[in-house]
Design an enzyme around this catalytic site. Structure first.
Site, PDB file in Angstrom:
ATOM      1  N   GLY A 178       0.785  -1.220   0.000  1.00 22.50           N
ATOM      2  CA  GLY A 178       0.000   0.000   0.000  1.00 22.50           C
ATOM      3  C   GLY A 178       0.817   1.269   0.000  1.00 22.50           C
ATOM      4  O   GLY A 178       0.318   2.340   0.360  1.00 22.50           O
ATOM      5  N   ARG A 307      -3.658 -13.175  -3.160  1.00 23.69           N
ATOM      6  CA  ARG A 307      -5.105 -13.105  -2.956  1.00 23.69           C
ATOM      7  C   ARG A 307      -5.748 -12.649  -4.264  1.00 23.69           C
ATOM      8  O   ARG A 307      -5.061 -12.316  -5.226  1.00 23.69           O
ATOM      9  CB  ARG A 307      -5.439 -12.087  -1.866  1.00 23.69           C
ATOM     10  CG  ARG A 307      -4.870 -10.702  -2.177  1.00 23.69           C
ATOM     11  CD  ARG A 307      -5.312  -9.639  -1.198  1.00 23.69           C
ATOM     12  NE  ARG A 307      -4.549  -8.410  -1.350  1.00 23.69           N
ATOM     13  CZ  ARG A 307      -4.761  -7.497  -2.276  1.00 23.69           C
ATOM     14  NH1 ARG A 307      -5.713  -7.678  -3.169  1.00 23.69           N
ATOM     15  NH2 ARG A 307      -4.022  -6.394  -2.334  1.00 23.69           N
TER      16      ARG A 307
END
Length: 349
Positions: A178, A307
């Site tokens: 992030g 993911r």
């Protein structure tokens, strides 16, 4: 592995994504998969709670730990373990966010005898560490930008690597993502402050202050490759996405396919991503991220998201492949046969 009761360890849109996919999966395959929505008190009347086959309350949205810190109930392993046990879930789907890249949660599922619809925890740990993932990429002959080759512990070491690699350079955290734990360094004079700031931010955000150095590729495109792997070792590179348009390291626009890649470059990066997935023993859905230097035509491996990404629908729209239903198929033990579906058309998110 067969399963029938899927706990949805998420909320809102991701939860509905799974609930709708399961309904379609049942209609297509004649199965009777059952969805269980785990929800916190503020979501008791939310759509995903109403639409699931069954719902289980986790309690308040936040819990307070013994050290006084507060965290979201969706990441509290004790609460989740109790929910999985009491609902008699035999599978868990996590989507994106919360425990989606939490190897310890995948291990919890394994201990409980529950199918984790995602990669193995050992693979998640190796690829979730950016230093280890770069080493796996290098071993698989996947291009990697010039870097320190190891963790950098001190400012003095950072300055030595900076002199060897040249400036500008990036200081990057090995954990998390992030955009946190990252600093651009323009010169040796800037290194001490940037190095310590990156380490401190990484330690605060991820509990791990380990950093490394990597050459900065100026003006690079940010390219992603969707992969899916099965138990037999087959890894498909399903589609290519371009997320170059960002603000503060956060994506604003996602396109599929990349508007700047030739067919040859597109095929090259897909094969590199699949090769990395095979080398890592990857199973289920994931994303391999690269930087692409338009000037030289070179690719450089960045990281792997272990993911399903929130941007996955643009790949679905251009391939016709439902990635959530594919996750379920792979978790149930199907083998990926033939070639992945070709990309057709263009999609923007």
């Amino acid at each position: 592995m067969e399963f029938s009761r899927i706990a949805v360890v998420n909320r809102g849109e991701p939860a509905m994504r799974l609930i709708n996919a399961v309904a379609e999966f049942n209609a297509e395959h004649g199965t009777s998969l059952w969805t269980i929505a785990l929800y916190t008190e503020p979501d008791r009347k939310a759509m995903f709670v109403r639409e699931a086959d069954e719902a289980y309350p986790l309690g308040p949205a936040h819990v307070t730990a013994e050290d006084g810190t507060r965290r979201i109930a969706y990441v509290d392993h004790g609460i989740l373990e109790r929910a999985l046990h009491e609902t008699r879930a035999d599978a868990a789907w996590v989507g994106w966010g919360f425990v989606a890249e939490d190897a310890a949660f995948a291990e919890l599922c394994r201990r409980l005898g529950i199918v984790f619809v995602g990669p193995d925890p050992e693979v998640m740990r190796r690829l979730g560490d950016k230093i280890t993932s770069k080493q796996i990429a290098e071993a698989a002959q996947v291009p990697v930008a010039a870097w320190s080759g190891e963790p950098v512990e001190t400012v003095a070491e950072a300055l030595e690597h900076g002199e060897r690699l040249g400036y500008p350079i990036m200081v990057k955290a090995t954990a998390g993502g992030g955009g946190r734990g990252m600093r651009r360094v323009a010169s040796a004079d800037d290194m001490p402050g940037a190095f310590e700031a990156a380490r401190a931010e990484a330690a605060s955000a991820f509990g791990n202050g380990t950093v490394f150095l990597e050459s900065l590729v100026i003006g690079a495109r940010h390219i992603e490759v969707q992969i899916v792997g099965d138990d037999s070792g087959t890894v498909w590179a399903v589609g290519v996405r371009d997320c170059t348009v960002q603000r503060r390291n956060q994506k604003l626009i996602e396109e599929a396919p990349s508007p700047v890649l030739t067919a040859e470059r597109d095929a090259f990066i897909r094969e590199a991503a699949a090769r990395l997935g095979r080398a890592a023993g990857y199973r289920n859905a994931g994303t391999v991220e690269f930087l692409f230097d338009e000037t030289t035509g070179e690719f450089y491996f960045m990281e792997v998201n272990t993911r399903l990404q929130v941007e996955h629908p643009v790949t679905e729209l251009t391939t016709g492949l439902d990635l959530v239903k594919t996750q379920i198929d792979v978790a149930r033990g199907i083998v990926l046969e033939g070639s992945p579906p070709p990309t057709k058309g263009h999609a923007i998110e």
